[in-house]
Design a protein around this motif. Structure first.
Motif, short mmCIF file in Angstrom:
data_model
loop_
_atom_site.label_atom_id
_atom_site.label_comp_id
_atom_site.label_asym_id
_atom_site.label_seq_id
_atom_site.Cartn_x
_atom_site.Cartn_y
_atom_site.Cartn_z
N ARG A 1 0.83 -1.21 0.00
CA ARG A 1 0.00 0.00 0.00
C ARG A 1 0.86 1.25 0.00
NH1 ARG A 1 -5.32 -0.58 1.78
NH2 ARG A 1 -5.53 1.51 0.89
N ILE A 2 0.41 2.25 -0.70
CA ILE A 2 1.03 3.56 -0.72
C ILE A 2 0.31 4.43 0.30
CG2 ILE A 2 1.39 5.66 -2.11
CD1 ILE A 2 3.14 3.35 -3.04
N ILE A 3 1.07 5.04 1.18
CA ILE A 3 0.52 6.01 2.13
C ILE A 3 0.92 7.39 1.60
CG2 ILE A 3 0.42 6.81 4.52
CD1 ILE A 3 -0.39 3.83 4.17
N PHE A 4 -0.07 8.18 1.25
CA PHE A 4 0.19 9.52 0.72
C PHE A 4 -0.05 10.53 1.83
CE2 PHE A 4 -1.43 13.31 -1.75
CZ PHE A 4 -0.19 13.71 -2.20
N LEU B 1 5.56 16.45 -8.11
CA LEU B 1 4.53 15.62 -7.46
C LEU B 1 3.36 15.27 -8.38
CD1 LEU B 1 3.37 14.24 -4.94
CD2 LEU B 1 2.36 16.47 -4.34
N GLU B 2 3.09 13.98 -8.47
CA GLU B 2 1.89 13.45 -9.12
C GLU B 2 1.15 12.69 -8.02
OE1 GLU B 2 3.39 10.92 -12.24
OE2 GLU B 2 4.29 12.61 -13.31
N PRO B 3 0.16 13.32 -7.37
CA PRO B 3 -0.55 12.62 -6.30
C PRO B 3 -1.10 11.28 -6.80
CG PRO B 3 -1.19 14.92 -6.34
CD PRO B 3 -0.38 14.67 -7.58
N ASN C 1 -5.05 2.83 -5.18
CA ASN C 1 -5.58 2.45 -3.87
C ASN C 1 -4.76 3.03 -2.72
OD1 ASN C 1 -7.44 1.21 -2.20
ND2 ASN C 1 -6.34 -0.72 -2.14
N PRO C 2 -4.49 4.33 -2.76
CA PRO C 2 -3.65 4.91 -1.71
C PRO C 2 -4.43 5.12 -0.42
CG PRO C 2 -4.45 6.65 -3.11
CD PRO C 2 -4.93 5.36 -3.72
N VAL C 3 -3.70 5.18 0.66
CA VAL C 3 -4.21 5.67 1.94
C VAL C 3 -3.74 7.11 2.00
CG1 VAL C 3 -4.02 5.48 4.44
CG2 VAL C 3 -4.15 3.41 3.05
N ASP D 1 -4.70 7.62 12.08
CA ASP D 1 -5.50 7.68 10.85
C ASP D 1 -5.04 6.62 9.85
OD1 ASP D 1 -7.36 8.48 8.94
OD2 ASP D 1 -6.37 10.40 8.51
N ILE D 2 -3.72 6.47 9.71
CA ILE D 2 -3.18 5.45 8.80
C ILE D 2 -3.60 4.07 9.24
CG2 ILE D 2 -1.06 4.33 7.99
CD1 ILE D 2 0.25 7.20 8.18
N VAL D 3 -3.43 3.78 10.53
CA VAL D 3 -3.80 2.47 11.08
C VAL D 3 -5.28 2.19 10.84
CG1 VAL D 3 -4.05 1.17 13.26
CG2 VAL D 3 -1.91 2.40 12.74
N ARG D 4 -6.12 3.20 11.09
CA ARG D 4 -7.57 3.05 10.89
C ARG D 4 -7.88 2.76 9.43
NH1 ARG D 4 -11.05 6.04 8.75
NH2 ARG D 4 -9.78 7.92 8.76
#
Length: 133
Positions: free
Chosen positions: A56-59, A91-93, A99-101, A115-118
């Motif tokens: 997973r990518i965390i943005f 930056l390219e969000p 499927n980013p977080v 928030d990430i964990v949730r």
């Protein structure tokens, strides 16, 4: 970067491939890891994830002004504040198909981590022992 010059794609490819290799090793060993890097472009994230659905990518989303304020508080960091504009230009969000977080960084570190964990659907026990340094 410490000399005030942004990295080029040619500078980044070996570094990104080394990270991708580590991600593959971790996944093959059925381990978990958090790897932090500025995968600013879709092409960079494609190298790292390369179609895996178990990565997973965390943005971490924040305004240029907020990040500039935080950079100005850093002492002795390799990334000079003067490169921030080039980072935002590059930056390219992540797109929804990645499927980013996505998490706002306009909060405390604890709130960001929670928030990430949730969003990852982890239980507090899964996240126990996480390093919040």
């Amino acid at each position: 970067m410490s000399a005030g010059q942004p990295l080029t794609d040619d500078d980044r490819w070996p570094w990104l491939q080394a990270i991708a290799d580590e991600i593959d090793r971790v996944c093959k060993a059925r381990e978990r890891a958090v790897i932090a890097c500025s995968a600013l472009k879709r092409a960079y994230r494609d190298i790292l994830v390369h179609g895996r659905n178990d990565v997973r990518i965390i943005f971490l989303e924040g305004t240029q002004e907020l990040i500039a304020a935080r950079l100005n508080l850093r002492k002795g960091h390799f990334m000079p504040p003067g490169l921030l504009a080039s980072q935002f230009k590059t930056l390219e969000p992540p797109g929804t198909d990645e499927n980013p977080v996505t998490v706002s960084i306009d909060a405390s570190v604890d709130a960001i981590v929670d928030d990430i964990v949730r969003q990852l659907g982890l239980s507090p026990a899964d996240a126990k022992g996480r390093n919040r340094a």
